[in-house]
Each structure stands twice: as C-alpha cells, then as structure tokens.
Design a protein around this motif. Structure first.
Motif, PDB file in Angstrom:
ATOM      1  N   ASP A  25       0.856  -1.180   0.000  1.00  0.00           N
ATOM      2  CA  ASP A  25       0.000   0.000   0.000  1.00  0.00           C
ATOM      3  C   ASP A  25       0.895   1.234   0.000  1.00  0.00           C
ATOM      4  O   ASP A  25       1.976   1.234   0.577  1.00  0.00           O
ATOM      5  CB  ASP A  25      -0.876  -0.015   1.262  1.00  0.00           C
ATOM      6  CG  ASP A  25      -2.076   0.899   1.113  1.00  0.00           C
ATOM      7  OD1 ASP A  25      -2.468   1.179  -0.034  1.00  0.00           O
ATOM      8  OD2 ASP A  25      -2.623   1.309   2.148  1.00  0.00           O
ATOM      9  N   VAL A  49      -7.939  -8.097   1.344  1.00  0.00           N
ATOM     10  CA  VAL A  49      -6.832  -8.587   2.177  1.00  0.00           C
ATOM     11  C   VAL A  49      -5.461  -8.109   1.666  1.00  0.00           C
ATOM     12  O   VAL A  49      -4.485  -8.168   2.409  1.00  0.00           O
ATOM     13  CB  VAL A  49      -6.872 -10.128   2.308  1.00  0.00           C
ATOM     14  CG1 VAL A  49      -6.404 -10.804   1.029  1.00  0.00           C
ATOM     15  CG2 VAL A  49      -6.064 -10.610   3.505  1.00  0.00           C
ATOM     16  N   TYR A  50      -5.389  -7.596   0.438  1.00  0.00           N
ATOM     17  CA  TYR A  50      -4.096  -7.085  -0.046  1.00  0.00           C
ATOM     18  C   TYR A  50      -3.760  -5.733   0.605  1.00  0.00           C
ATOM     19  O   TYR A  50      -2.637  -5.258   0.487  1.00  0.00           O
ATOM     20  CB  TYR A  50      -4.080  -6.931  -1.577  1.00  0.00           C
ATOM     21  CG  TYR A  50      -4.336  -8.190  -2.370  1.00  0.00           C
ATOM     22  CD1 TYR A  50      -4.350  -9.441  -1.761  1.00  0.00           C
ATOM     23  CD2 TYR A  50      -4.570  -8.144  -3.738  1.00  0.00           C
ATOM     24  CE1 TYR A  50      -4.605 -10.598  -2.492  1.00  0.00           C
ATOM     25  CE2 TYR A  50      -4.816  -9.297  -4.479  1.00  0.00           C
ATOM     26  CZ  TYR A  50      -4.841 -10.512  -3.850  1.00  0.00           C
ATOM     27  OH  TYR A  50      -5.097 -11.644  -4.585  1.00  0.00           O
ATOM     28  N   LYS A  51      -4.784  -5.136   1.214  1.00  0.00           N
ATOM     29  CA  LYS A  51      -4.595  -3.877   1.942  1.00  0.00           C
ATOM     30  C   LYS A  51      -4.016  -2.767   1.051  1.00  0.00           C
ATOM     31  O   LYS A  51      -3.267  -1.918   1.532  1.00  0.00           O
ATOM     32  CB  LYS A  51      -3.688  -4.079   3.165  1.00  0.00           C
ATOM     33  CG  LYS A  51      -4.155  -5.176   4.108  1.00  0.00           C
ATOM     34  CD  LYS A  51      -4.639  -4.597   5.434  1.00  0.00           C
ATOM     35  CE  LYS A  51      -5.123  -5.616   6.418  1.00  0.00           C
ATOM     36  NZ  LYS A  51      -6.477  -6.087   6.227  1.00  0.00           N
ATOM     37  N   ASN A  52      -4.331  -2.823  -0.232  1.00  0.00           N
ATOM     38  CA  ASN A  52      -3.818  -1.765  -1.118  1.00  0.00           C
ATOM     39  C   ASN A  52      -4.925  -1.138  -1.976  1.00  0.00           C
ATOM     40  O   ASN A  52      -4.642  -0.430  -2.941  1.00  0.00           O
ATOM     41  CB  ASN A  52      -2.692  -2.309  -2.010  1.00  0.00           C
ATOM     42  CG  ASN A  52      -3.138  -3.482  -2.877  1.00  0.00           C
ATOM     43  OD1 ASN A  52      -4.327  -3.691  -3.077  1.00  0.00           O
ATOM     44  ND2 ASN A  52      -2.181  -4.240  -3.390  1.00  0.00           N
ATOM     45  N   TRP A  77     -13.055 -10.951   1.837  1.00  0.00           N
ATOM     46  CA  TRP A  77     -12.094 -11.713   2.654  1.00  0.00           C
ATOM     47  C   TRP A  77     -12.807 -12.707   3.584  1.00  0.00           C
ATOM     48  O   TRP A  77     -14.035 -12.695   3.725  1.00  0.00           O
ATOM     49  CB  TRP A  77     -11.119 -10.786   3.400  1.00  0.00           C
ATOM     50  CG  TRP A  77     -10.062 -11.579   4.108  1.00  0.00           C
ATOM     51  CD1 TRP A  77      -9.771 -11.572   5.442  1.00  0.00           C
ATOM     52  CD2 TRP A  77      -9.183 -12.556   3.512  1.00  0.00           C
ATOM     53  NE1 TRP A  77      -8.767 -12.477   5.713  1.00  0.00           N
ATOM     54  CE2 TRP A  77      -8.397 -13.105   4.557  1.00  0.00           C
ATOM     55  CE3 TRP A  77      -8.999 -13.048   2.221  1.00  0.00           C
ATOM     56  CZ2 TRP A  77      -7.441 -14.110   4.334  1.00  0.00           C
ATOM     57  CZ3 TRP A  77      -8.049 -14.038   1.988  1.00  0.00           C
ATOM     58  CH2 TRP A  77      -7.284 -14.555   3.043  1.00  0.00           C
ATOM     59  N   SER A  93     -14.836  -1.885   0.712  1.00  0.00           N
ATOM     60  CA  SER A  93     -13.929  -1.957  -0.453  1.00  0.00           C
ATOM     61  C   SER A  93     -14.210  -0.820  -1.434  1.00  0.00           C
ATOM     62  O   SER A  93     -13.276  -0.176  -1.929  1.00  0.00           O
ATOM     63  CB  SER A  93     -14.072  -3.308  -1.172  1.00  0.00           C
ATOM     64  OG  SER A  93     -13.339  -4.297  -0.496  1.00  0.00           O
ATOM     65  N   ARG A  96     -12.795   2.385  -0.051  1.00  0.00           N
ATOM     66  CA  ARG A  96     -11.329   2.472  -0.152  1.00  0.00           C
ATOM     67  C   ARG A  96     -10.887   2.683  -1.602  1.00  0.00           C
ATOM     68  O   ARG A  96      -9.951   3.424  -1.874  1.00  0.00           O
ATOM     69  CB  ARG A  96     -10.679   1.196   0.405  1.00  0.00           C
ATOM     70  CG  ARG A  96     -10.721   1.110   1.925  1.00  0.00           C
ATOM     71  CD  ARG A  96      -9.876  -0.040   2.444  1.00  0.00           C
ATOM     72  NE  ARG A  96     -10.415  -1.322   2.071  1.00  0.00           N
ATOM     73  CZ  ARG A  96     -11.204  -2.076   2.842  1.00  0.00           C
ATOM     74  NH1 ARG A  96     -11.536  -1.662   4.055  1.00  0.00           N
ATOM     75  NH2 ARG A  96     -11.641  -3.238   2.421  1.00  0.00           N
TER      76      ARG A  96
END
Ligand code: NAD
Length: 279
Positions: A25, A49-52, A77, A93, A96
């Motif tokens: 990220d 879950v990739y948090k980016n 997730w 999601s 974000r």
C-alpha cells in the motif's frame, strides 16, 4: 491490443489482468498500477486482504481513463462470509477504492477457518448479498476464487446467479484438471492466479529452453501458455519494464507439444487445498 472474453452473463472481461498481491500500500501499489494503466492494462485485480485498495483506487482515478473502459476486481475476505458481513465488506472496499461499483466481486476462499463447520451456508449467505449488490448496481459480475468442484456444487444449490469466474492457481506445472473441466463445462471463466508461479518458473531449465526457442522471455512463454489453455492470467510485477514485458506475448504460437510440456512441468509448488488452509 488485449482481447476480451464474454462471460456467462454476456458481459465482457479483458483477457489479461494486472495482479496486485503483495504490492505494498502506498507508493508501490500506486505507481505500479498507474504504470500498468498507462501501458495499456485495463483490468486490475485487487482484494480487501491485499490492503492496497486505496492506492489502487488512487491510481485508477489519476490515470484519467474513463471508468467504463476499466475492469476492476476486488474480493470478499475470509472474515465476512455472511449476508451482513459481505454487505459491509463490499461497501468498505468500494469506499477504499473510491468507486461507485466494481466490475467483479469474488468470494476469495471457499472454506475459511472461521466458518469451517458451516462453509456451505456461509457462502450461500454471502452470495445472496452479492446477488443483491448486482441488482443494486454496486457490482456488475460476481464470481468465486479457489473453489473446487464440491464448493461450486454446494453454491449452485441456492445461487440465483451462476458464478461467472473462478480465480484459481494455474501456472506451468500447476494444472487443476478436475475443477478446470468443471468450469469449462459450466461456462465459468478460469482466471489464473500466480501465472508466473510466483517466480518459481524463472529458474526452470525447460522454461529457459522454451523461451530461447520462441525468442521470448520465460514470463511471456508462461503467459502465452495460459492464454493457449483459455485461462485469463493475472501477472503481477511492480517494475515498469516487467509490467510492459508481461503485455507482449500474443504473437507466440505454442506448439501442442510444448503446451503439453508446460502443463506437466515437474517440480512446481503443490496445488493449495482450500479445505485445510489455516486462514
Ligand atoms: P505471479 O505468478 O504473477 O508472480 C509474480 C512475481 O513474478 C513477481 O513478484 C516478480 O517477482 C516476478 N515477475 C513478474 N513479472 C516478471 C517478469 N516479466 N520477469 C521476471 N520476473 C517477473 O504471482 P502472484 O502475484 O502471486 O499472482 C498474480 C496475481 O494473482 C496476484 O497479484 C493477485 O492479483 C492474484 N492472486 C490471487 C490469489 C487468490 O487467492 N485469488 C492468490 C494469489 C494471487
């Protein structure tokens, strides 16, 4: 020019996607996604879950490319396999990513530890919300990831909308015959995660020989094989040169024998078993 594949809901999906797993990220995910979009990728694969998602979303916005020209995937997730959980997760999601809708929303894994004693019901409930999200225009297409045949059959018992995509590990030497055959028979697009074997194909002598034979790189031969099989590969890189290289494989015409060799390449990682994963 990247071709498109028509899915079982009659919508189209670009036949190559840009992977973002482990793209950190911040600058790394932002710059690599922006580079991919500038180089011509139109399909981006991310996940909660990739948090980016924030950085990926920023790159999408800054690319200036019209939203309808892009195909954006994210995933539910393992902590949200319920109706309310999926609802909250999708909204988070979208927030974000800074998007009003995603093109594809996938259940990331079929059998998380948290719901292992009732995964069928948990997937059915999450799917019920995902179907509503399609009706509400928050998602255009819904699908699954890492589903084996028994997971797909369980979902089919209650699903009103058939999954359009199953994203699974498919790479040289990693060929999941049973689920591949099932998806082909049921008109479910097979997306190939880790199409470069997460890097393990690069030291393989057979892949090196094939790259020399076709005057291409190992990555390009692996991607040509993926396309030859009718898979939709999602190569990941954070380096501009490689991101560009991974677009340039459409002129490779693999022979049937070479495709068979790549399919059966020995010594590659074991196929993951979603029913025994510890997450
Ligand atoms: P990959 O097979 O795409 O390999 C990526 C690695 O290969 C990079 O880190 C880089 O080191 C190397 N590489 C890339 N291009 C190269 C080139 N041209 N030359 C030399 N080396 C090169 O692995 P991946 O990232 O695990 O998978 C691709 C995408 O699939 C992910 O980013 C993600 O979007 C998706 N994915 C999904 C799941 C799932 O459970 N659904 C799991 C893993 C990955």
């Amino acid at each position: 020019m990247i071709k498109t594949i028509t899915m079982n809901n009659n919508l189209t999906i670009p036949a190559l996607g840009f992977g973002t797993y482990q793209a950190a990220d911040g600058e790394e995910a932002y710059q690599s996604t922006l580079a991919a979009l500038k180089l011509g990728y139109r399909h981006i694969d991310t996940a909660a879950v990739y948090k980016n998602e924030e950085s990926v979303g920023r790159a999408i916005k800054d690319s200036g490319i019209a939203r309808e020209e892009l195909f954006i995937t994210t995933k539910l997730w393992n902590d949200a396999h319920s109706y309310e959980g999926a609802k909250q997760a999708l909204h988070d999601s979208l927030k974000r990513l800074g998007l009003d809708y995603v093109d594809l929303y996938l259940i990331h894994w079929p059998n998380p530890v948290a719901v292992r004693d009732h995964w069928q019901e948990a997937n059915a409930q999450a799917w019920r919300y995902m179907e509503e999200a399609v009706a509400q225009g928050l998602v255009r297409t819904i699908g699954v990831s890492n589903f084996l045949v028994h997971h797909l059959e369980a979902l089919a018992k209650t699903a009103q909308i058939k999954p359009a995509v199953n994203q699974i590990r498919l790479a040289p030497g990693c060929y999941q015959t049973e689920v591949i055959d099932y998806c082909r028979a049921h008109d479910i697009v097979l997306e190939a995660w880790s199409p470069l074997g997460q890097g393990e194909i690069f030291n393989n002598s057979t892949m090196q020989e094939l790259a020399q034979k076709y005057h291409k790189t190992i990555a390009q031969v692996a991607l040509a094989w993926s396309a030859y099989e009718g898979f939709l590969p999602l190569p990941k890189s954070v380096h501009e040169e490689r991101i560009k290289e991974n677009l340039d494989f459409l002129d490779i015409e693999l022979s049937k024998e070479d495709a068979q060799t790549i399919r059966n390449l020995p010594g590659m990682s074991a196929i993951p078993d979603p029913d025994t994963k510890n997450f």
